[in-house]
Design a protein around this motif. Structure first.
Motif, mmCIF file in Angstrom:
data_model
loop_
_atom_site.group_PDB
_atom_site.id
_atom_site.type_symbol
_atom_site.label_atom_id
_atom_site.label_comp_id
_atom_site.label_asym_id
_atom_site.label_seq_id
_atom_site.Cartn_x
_atom_site.Cartn_y
_atom_site.Cartn_z
ATOM 1 N N VAL A 14 0.934 -0.898 0.097
ATOM 2 C CA VAL A 14 -0.102 -0.033 0.099
ATOM 3 C C VAL A 14 0.902 1.388 -0.110
ATOM 4 O O VAL A 14 1.785 1.231 0.840
ATOM 5 C CB VAL A 14 -0.789 0.049 1.290
ATOM 6 C CG1 VAL A 14 -1.726 1.176 1.288
ATOM 7 C CG2 VAL A 14 -1.982 -1.220 0.896
ATOM 8 N N GLY A 15 0.729 2.059 -1.136
ATOM 9 C CA GLY A 15 1.582 3.515 -1.266
ATOM 10 C C GLY A 15 0.816 4.325 -0.412
ATOM 11 O O GLY A 15 -0.359 4.338 -0.150
ATOM 12 N N LYS A 16 1.822 5.194 0.291
ATOM 13 C CA LYS A 16 1.258 6.313 1.326
ATOM 14 C C LYS A 16 1.831 7.627 0.773
ATOM 15 O O LYS A 16 3.390 7.870 0.576
ATOM 16 C CB LYS A 16 1.698 5.993 2.800
ATOM 17 C CG LYS A 16 1.530 7.176 3.760
ATOM 18 C CD LYS A 16 1.915 6.788 5.135
ATOM 19 C CE LYS A 16 3.033 7.467 5.439
ATOM 20 N NZ LYS A 16 3.599 7.225 6.869
ATOM 21 N N VAL A 17 1.179 8.429 0.597
ATOM 22 C CA VAL A 17 1.349 9.792 -0.145
ATOM 23 C C VAL A 17 1.197 10.916 1.016
ATOM 24 O O VAL A 17 0.202 11.199 1.467
ATOM 25 C CB VAL A 17 0.316 10.372 -1.306
ATOM 26 C CG1 VAL A 17 0.894 11.675 -1.653
ATOM 27 C CG2 VAL A 17 0.662 9.215 -2.246
ATOM 28 N N GLN A 18 2.213 11.725 1.384
ATOM 29 C CA GLN A 18 2.152 12.523 2.330
ATOM 30 C C GLN A 18 2.585 13.832 1.687
ATOM 31 O O GLN A 18 3.855 14.131 1.258
ATOM 32 C CB GLN A 18 3.172 12.465 3.221
ATOM 33 C CG GLN A 18 3.109 13.623 4.680
ATOM 34 C CD GLN A 18 2.114 13.467 5.437
ATOM 35 O OE1 GLN A 18 1.652 12.390 5.796
ATOM 36 N NE2 GLN A 18 1.285 14.652 5.815
ATOM 37 N N ALA A 19 1.469 14.744 1.263
ATOM 38 C CA ALA A 19 1.615 16.030 0.609
ATOM 39 C C ALA A 19 1.772 17.036 1.499
ATOM 40 O O ALA A 19 1.276 17.122 2.490
ATOM 41 C CB ALA A 19 0.437 16.310 -0.471
ATOM 42 N N SER A 20 2.530 18.134 1.275
ATOM 43 C CA SER A 20 2.754 19.335 2.028
ATOM 44 C C SER A 20 1.803 20.285 1.784
ATOM 45 O O SER A 20 1.836 21.346 2.698
ATOM 46 C CB SER A 20 4.247 19.724 1.946
ATOM 47 O OG SER A 20 4.657 20.236 0.578
ATOM 48 N N VAL A 61 -2.754 10.271 1.741
ATOM 49 C CA VAL A 61 -3.764 9.546 0.805
ATOM 50 C C VAL A 61 -2.862 8.021 0.647
ATOM 51 O O VAL A 61 -1.728 8.084 0.735
ATOM 52 C CB VAL A 61 -3.748 10.236 -0.520
ATOM 53 C CG1 VAL A 61 -4.468 9.549 -1.722
ATOM 54 C CG2 VAL A 61 -4.318 11.609 -0.278
ATOM 55 N N TYR A 62 -3.658 7.266 0.661
ATOM 56 C CA TYR A 62 -3.169 5.892 0.363
ATOM 57 C C TYR A 62 -3.701 5.329 -1.157
ATOM 58 O O TYR A 62 -4.603 5.712 -1.629
ATOM 59 C CB TYR A 62 -3.726 4.824 1.426
ATOM 60 C CG TYR A 62 -3.243 5.227 2.776
ATOM 61 C CD1 TYR A 62 -2.062 4.547 3.263
ATOM 62 C CD2 TYR A 62 -3.806 5.863 3.695
ATOM 63 C CE1 TYR A 62 -1.482 5.093 4.508
ATOM 64 C CE2 TYR A 62 -3.407 6.328 4.823
ATOM 65 C CZ TYR A 62 -2.298 5.715 5.373
ATOM 66 O OH TYR A 62 -1.734 6.052 6.572
ATOM 67 N N SER A 63 -2.566 4.459 -1.647
ATOM 68 C CA SER A 63 -2.934 3.685 -2.979
ATOM 69 C C SER A 63 -2.495 2.449 -3.038
ATOM 70 O O SER A 63 -1.606 1.860 -2.375
ATOM 71 C CB SER A 63 -2.209 4.598 -3.842
ATOM 72 O OG SER A 63 -2.384 3.926 -5.229
ATOM 73 N N VAL A 193 8.915 13.803 -4.802
ATOM 74 C CA VAL A 193 8.716 14.779 -5.953
ATOM 75 C C VAL A 193 8.796 16.229 -5.131
ATOM 76 O O VAL A 193 7.632 16.398 -4.461
ATOM 77 C CB VAL A 193 7.491 14.433 -6.726
ATOM 78 C CG1 VAL A 193 7.696 15.455 -7.952
ATOM 79 C CG2 VAL A 193 7.549 13.237 -7.401
ATOM 80 N N THR A 194 9.792 16.993 -5.674
ATOM 81 C CA THR A 194 9.704 18.691 -5.123
ATOM 82 C C THR A 194 9.530 19.262 -6.399
ATOM 83 O O THR A 194 10.507 19.329 -7.320
ATOM 84 C CB THR A 194 10.904 18.750 -4.273
ATOM 85 O OG1 THR A 194 11.172 17.721 -3.523
ATOM 86 C CG2 THR A 194 10.885 20.144 -3.807
#
Length: 198
Positions: A14-20, A61-63, A193-194
């Protein structure tokens, strides 16, 4: 459901996205299932309202399929507006978005499969971390991806001339994109990704 009842299960990634920054756009699920309109706000609408009310904030968000930046999210937004045409919406949305030929300047930091920190900088058409082989129904975009190995297959496509970009994506339908000079592929444990200021 019978497999779950019988106890036949396995672990998957399960991918985890932490966006700022709070999102202004959130891509819909890749399965294309329409959300029911019951008068309630969708998750995307709630997040957008929260962002407007509270300003930028971290969100999570999870994917279980893919995490994308650039063309990937643009295609999802366009495809969602084309649901009325059925299954061809994603391919049509991809070509529509490609004609705009937008590139995204950014830095991509990642930890490779061996645990080494790496960095790429440049202008990319798309940055795509995938846990499954296929993008959409039949495109083997991440041919070495495995759903249970703890790794993403990170696929970056460098920005370039529109026809070259279309040819690269067309080649991916037959798993012929790997050898294209604009394609970079890595097995990674994580990536960040920045975006650069435009």
């Amino acid at each position: 459901v019978e497999l779950l009842v019988a106890g036949s299960t396995r672990l998957i990634d399960v991918g985890k996205v932490q966006a700022s920054d709070a999102p202004t756009e959130v891509a819909a699920p890749a399965d294309g299932a329409a959300e029911e309109d019951d008068g309630e706000d969708t998750a995307q609408a709630k997040m957008a309202k929260a962002a407007a009310a509270n300003g930028p904030s971290d969100h999570l968000v999870y994917s279980i399929n893919l995490i994308g930046y650039g063309l990937t999210t643009t295609v999802m937004k366009v495809a969602n507006s084309m649901r009325f045409i059925g299954g061809a919406q994603y391919k049509l949305a991809a070509y529509h978005s490609m004609l705009r030929n937008r590139g995204y300047r950014c830095t991509v930091d990642f930890v490779d499969a061996e645990g080494k920190d790496q960095k790429l900088e440049g202008k990319f058409l798309m940055i795509h971390g995938q846990m499954t082989v296929h993008m959409g129904e039949r495109t083997p975009f991440a041919p070495d991806a495995q759903l249970d190995d703890g790794l993403f297959e990170l696929v970056l496509i460098k920005h370039g001339h529109t026809l070259k970009m279309i040819n690269t994506l067309k080649a991916s339908e037959k798993n012929k994109h790997r050898d294209k000079p604009s394609v970079i592929m890595h097995k990674v444990r994580s990536f960040t990704v920045t975006p650069h200021e435009s």
